[in-house]
Design an enzyme around this catalytic site. Structure first.
Site, mmCIF file in Angstrom:
data_model
loop_
_atom_site.group_PDB
_atom_site.id
_atom_site.type_symbol
_atom_site.label_atom_id
_atom_site.label_comp_id
_atom_site.label_asym_id
_atom_site.label_seq_id
_atom_site.Cartn_x
_atom_site.Cartn_y
_atom_site.Cartn_z
ATOM 1 N N ARG A 237 0.856 -1.189 0.000
ATOM 2 C CA ARG A 237 0.000 0.000 0.000
ATOM 3 C C ARG A 237 0.893 1.240 0.000
ATOM 4 N NH1 ARG A 237 -5.302 -1.571 2.307
ATOM 5 N NH2 ARG A 237 -5.488 -3.662 1.444
ATOM 6 N N GLU A 239 0.891 4.063 1.140
ATOM 7 C CA GLU A 239 0.278 4.961 2.121
ATOM 8 C C GLU A 239 0.986 6.306 2.105
ATOM 9 O OE1 GLU A 239 -2.331 4.309 3.764
ATOM 10 O OE2 GLU A 239 -2.504 2.106 3.718
ATOM 11 N N ARG A 245 -0.130 2.828 12.641
ATOM 12 C CA ARG A 245 -0.709 1.543 12.247
ATOM 13 C C ARG A 245 -0.700 1.249 10.739
ATOM 14 N NH1 ARG A 245 -6.759 1.567 12.122
ATOM 15 N NH2 ARG A 245 -7.283 3.527 11.145
ATOM 16 N N HIS A 246 -0.041 2.131 9.974
ATOM 17 C CA HIS A 246 0.020 1.896 8.530
ATOM 18 C C HIS A 246 1.437 1.599 8.058
ATOM 19 C CE1 HIS A 246 -3.881 4.042 8.657
ATOM 20 N NE2 HIS A 246 -4.165 3.184 7.696
ATOM 21 N N GLU A 388 -9.111 -1.322 13.930
ATOM 22 C CA GLU A 388 -9.488 -2.321 12.930
ATOM 23 C C GLU A 388 -8.354 -3.316 12.665
ATOM 24 O OE1 GLU A 388 -10.331 -0.675 8.971
ATOM 25 O OE2 GLU A 388 -9.569 -2.592 8.211
ATOM 26 N N SER A 391 -11.130 -6.549 7.625
ATOM 27 C CA SER A 391 -12.342 -6.119 6.944
ATOM 28 C C SER A 391 -12.755 -7.215 5.978
ATOM 29 C CB SER A 391 -12.162 -4.751 6.289
ATOM 30 O OG SER A 391 -11.565 -4.900 5.050
ATOM 31 N N ARG A 439 -0.904 -6.048 12.541
ATOM 32 C CA ARG A 439 -1.877 -5.389 13.417
ATOM 33 C C ARG A 439 -2.402 -6.337 14.480
ATOM 34 N NH1 ARG A 439 -5.786 -1.190 10.217
ATOM 35 N NH2 ARG A 439 -4.098 -0.026 9.239
HETATM 36 O O1 4AD Z 1 -9.293 -3.129 5.020
HETATM 37 P P1 4AD Z 1 -8.428 -3.628 3.906
HETATM 38 O O2 4AD Z 1 -7.877 -2.617 2.992
HETATM 39 O O3 4AD Z 1 -9.280 -4.706 3.142
HETATM 40 C C1 4AD Z 1 -8.888 -5.408 2.032
HETATM 41 O O4 4AD Z 1 -7.766 -5.406 1.575
HETATM 42 C C2 4AD Z 1 -9.957 -6.325 1.526
HETATM 43 N N1 4AD Z 1 -9.550 -6.875 0.229
HETATM 44 C C3 4AD Z 1 -10.170 -7.426 2.513
HETATM 45 C C4 4AD Z 1 -11.322 -8.297 2.163
HETATM 46 O O5 4AD Z 1 -11.163 -9.489 2.099
HETATM 47 N N2 4AD Z 1 -12.461 -7.722 2.001
HETATM 48 O O6 4AD Z 1 -7.225 -4.453 4.527
HETATM 49 C C5 4AD Z 1 -7.446 -5.584 5.329
HETATM 50 C C6 4AD Z 1 -6.653 -5.498 6.616
HETATM 51 C C7 4AD Z 1 -7.053 -4.345 7.525
HETATM 52 O O7 4AD Z 1 -8.130 -4.683 8.360
HETATM 53 C C8 4AD Z 1 -5.804 -4.139 8.331
HETATM 54 O O8 4AD Z 1 -5.714 -5.076 9.401
HETATM 55 C C9 4AD Z 1 -4.725 -4.454 7.347
HETATM 56 O O9 4AD Z 1 -5.288 -5.265 6.329
HETATM 57 N N3 4AD Z 1 -4.179 -3.237 6.726
HETATM 58 C C10 4AD Z 1 -2.958 -2.733 7.016
HETATM 59 N N4 4AD Z 1 -1.994 -3.130 7.854
HETATM 60 C C11 4AD Z 1 -0.845 -2.411 7.874
HETATM 61 N N5 4AD Z 1 -0.606 -1.349 7.105
HETATM 62 C C12 4AD Z 1 -1.552 -0.891 6.233
HETATM 63 N N6 4AD Z 1 -1.290 0.146 5.455
HETATM 64 C C13 4AD Z 1 -2.787 -1.607 6.163
HETATM 65 N N7 4AD Z 1 -3.897 -1.461 5.412
HETATM 66 C C14 4AD Z 1 -4.719 -2.459 5.776
#
Ligand code: 4AD
Length: 465
Positions: A237, A239, A245-246, A388, A391, A439
């Site tokens: 990502r 970011e 947390r990212h 979170e 998701s 996380r």
């Molecule tokens: O919420 P996210 O973006 O959901 C998806 O990627 C969907 N495709 C999932 C699905 O099956 N519907 O990311 C899922 C999880 C988040 O809840 C979080 O725990 C983690 O990935 N996450 C990160 N962890 C660390 N750094 C980041 N930049 C994150 N972005 C998401």
């Protein structure tokens, strides 16, 4: 081969026995005809004594031991003894009476020998930290810049053992539930989770992206009739924000499964899965959790055998009762999520809960709208301590609706054609979820910063080591 004993296994039952251990020189101190050598292995420490007086070792050997550089790797041969009092400063309550010491690998730079030096050089993380306020705290950047040394501390050794157990339990449970482990491509033609946070690259002259999730291909695994699939793999990502947390690269625990009747089947599964993971950690990682707690004290996670489920609307109501008014059709921000977590804890006595039936407009295009009210969706997030970790949702499996939803969300359907085409030949209703491994560990142990649970973190400001 010879018989090796781990430092962690050294206990009073071995009294009088000859042992052979390998570890690092954690500390060394000589005093007249004696030398004290503390050997560390995987965060566990034992004191070893060398004495010329009792004629067990030679003067040369004593000299050799007393000038060993800290962190050098040594093999120690000796006999286990039990001193009368308690041994301060080591994890093991027995000593080794040294017969021989071999240096297997020299640490070229001698780490500082005193706490003052440690704080000054900022490299002896464990000691500088134990010294508390008296010695300057070692900053996170210094730790991360010297991550290999930093990772040697007991708390860090424990964090990554806990992390390894989380993915092991995830895999173990899903395989027992008839899932198959797949590996989806990380090089993709288009973004999988939308435009903003995607890394782009040149793929032999063709524009490409690093996968932001295995979302599209895990669903294509369902289209290919694998029924229940999961993956443990890297997620990228781009970011922009620098937060606690990212990360720009993290480890995703993903699953996707057929749904027979209701999206609650996915929540039922995640409920059992996470209780299995948490119970497993509490049972199998006692020592590790204790080591983490010593360095970073935390309250054990509270969770129920049957996970609390609230609808998004119920969340909005809870906030309202507490005097916090939020837009019932917009996503919560970090602060309201945290606040809601506290309200839920006060009312239901749990740190772990599911929030479901989110407004459709704040979920990705592939999310299934609710049959009874398409303003909402068959989707959910899961929280630990108000943050979170998961998701998930039921997905749109009708190709026409999928195309319509993508277009409505302003997504270029041509870049998704391979994904959308997979739905043309029929696919079972399905849903799934994504979890961030770092996380989970961060929040289970209330560590407060995701860099602590990432081996070599990648954030908007860090691409090394
Ligand atoms: O919420 P996210 O973006 O959901 C998806 O990627 C969907 N495709 C999932 C699905 O099956 N519907 O990311 C899922 C999880 C988040 O809840 C979080 O725990 C983690 O990935 N996450 C990160 N962890 C660390 N750094 C980041 N930049 C994150 N972005 C998401």
């Amino acid at each position: 081969g010879r018989k090796w004993t781990k430092v962690s296994q050294l206990d009073q039952e071995l009294k009088g026995q000859a042992v052979l251990v390998r570890g690092r020189v954690h500390a060394v101190r000589s005093k007249g005809k004696m030398a004290f050598l503390v050997v560390r292995e995987s965060g566990y420490t034992v004191q070893c004594l060398a004495s010329v007086a009792e004629n067990v070792i030679s003067k040369q050997m004593l000299k050799f031991i007393s000038v060993l550089n800290k962190e050098s790797i040594v093999d120690v041969e000796g006999e286990v003894s039990v001193p009368p009092g308690e041994i301060a400063g080591t994890s093991q309550q027995v000593e080794i009476q040294i017969r021989k010491v071999y240096c297997v690998s020299k640490s070229l730079a001698s780490l500082p020998l005193t706490l003052e030096d440690a704080a000054r050089s900022e490299l002896d993380f464990e000691k500088a930290e134990k010294g508390g306020k008296q010695y300057a705290r070692v900053g996170q950047d210094t730790r991360l810049n010297n991550r290999v040394l930093d990772l040697r501390t007991p708390a860090n050794q424990a964090i990554f053992r806990v992390q390894s157990h989380v993915s092991m339990f995830f895999r173990e449970f899903l395989i027992s539930e008839d899932f198959i482990e797949l590996h989806t491509p990380k090089l993709m033609a288009g973004a999988s989770e939308g435009g903003a946070s995607v890394f782009t690259l040149d793929y032999k002259g063709q524009p490409a992206c690093l996968a932001q999730s295995p979302q599209l291909h895990k669903q294509m695994g369902i289209c290919a009739d694998f029924g229940r699939v999961f993956e443990i793999g890297p997620v990228f990502r781009a970011e922009n924000s620098f937060t606690h947390r990212h990360l720009c690269e993290f480890t995703g625990l993903d699953l996707e499964m057929e749904i027979k009747e209701h999206y609650f089947e996915v929540i039922d599964l995640l409920d059992k899965l996470f209780v299995y993971i948490f119970d497993g950690l509490n049972e199998k990682c006692k020592k590790e959790l204790e080591a983490i707690n010593q360095q970073y004290p935390f309250e054990p996670l509270k969770y129920h055998k049957e996970t609390l489920r609230l609808t998004f609307d119920e969340g909005v109501q809870l906030l309202k009762e507490a005097g916090i008014i939020v837009d019932p059709m917009a996503d919560f921000n970090t602060e309201t999520e945290k606040k809601l977590g506290q309200l839920v804890k006060d009312k239901y006595d749990t740190d772990f809960y599911v929030l479901h039936r989110y407004p459709l407009t704040i979920r990705p295009f592939y999310t299934m709208p609710c049959a009874d009210d398409p303003r909402y969706s068959n989707s959910f997030d899961v929280f630990i301590r108000g943050e979170e970790i998961i998701s998930g949702a039921q997905r749109v499996h009708d190709v026409l609706l999928l195309t319509k939803r993508a277009t409505e969300c302003g997504i270029d359907v041509t870049s998704l054609s391979a994904y959308i085409d997979s739905f043309r030949y029929g696919v079972v209703p399905h849903g799934g979820l994504g979890v961030g491994l770092e996380r989970v560990v961060m929040l289970f142990c209330a560590l407060g910063n995701i860099r602590k649970t990432s081996l070599f973190p990648r954030d908007p400001q860090r691409l090394a080591p």
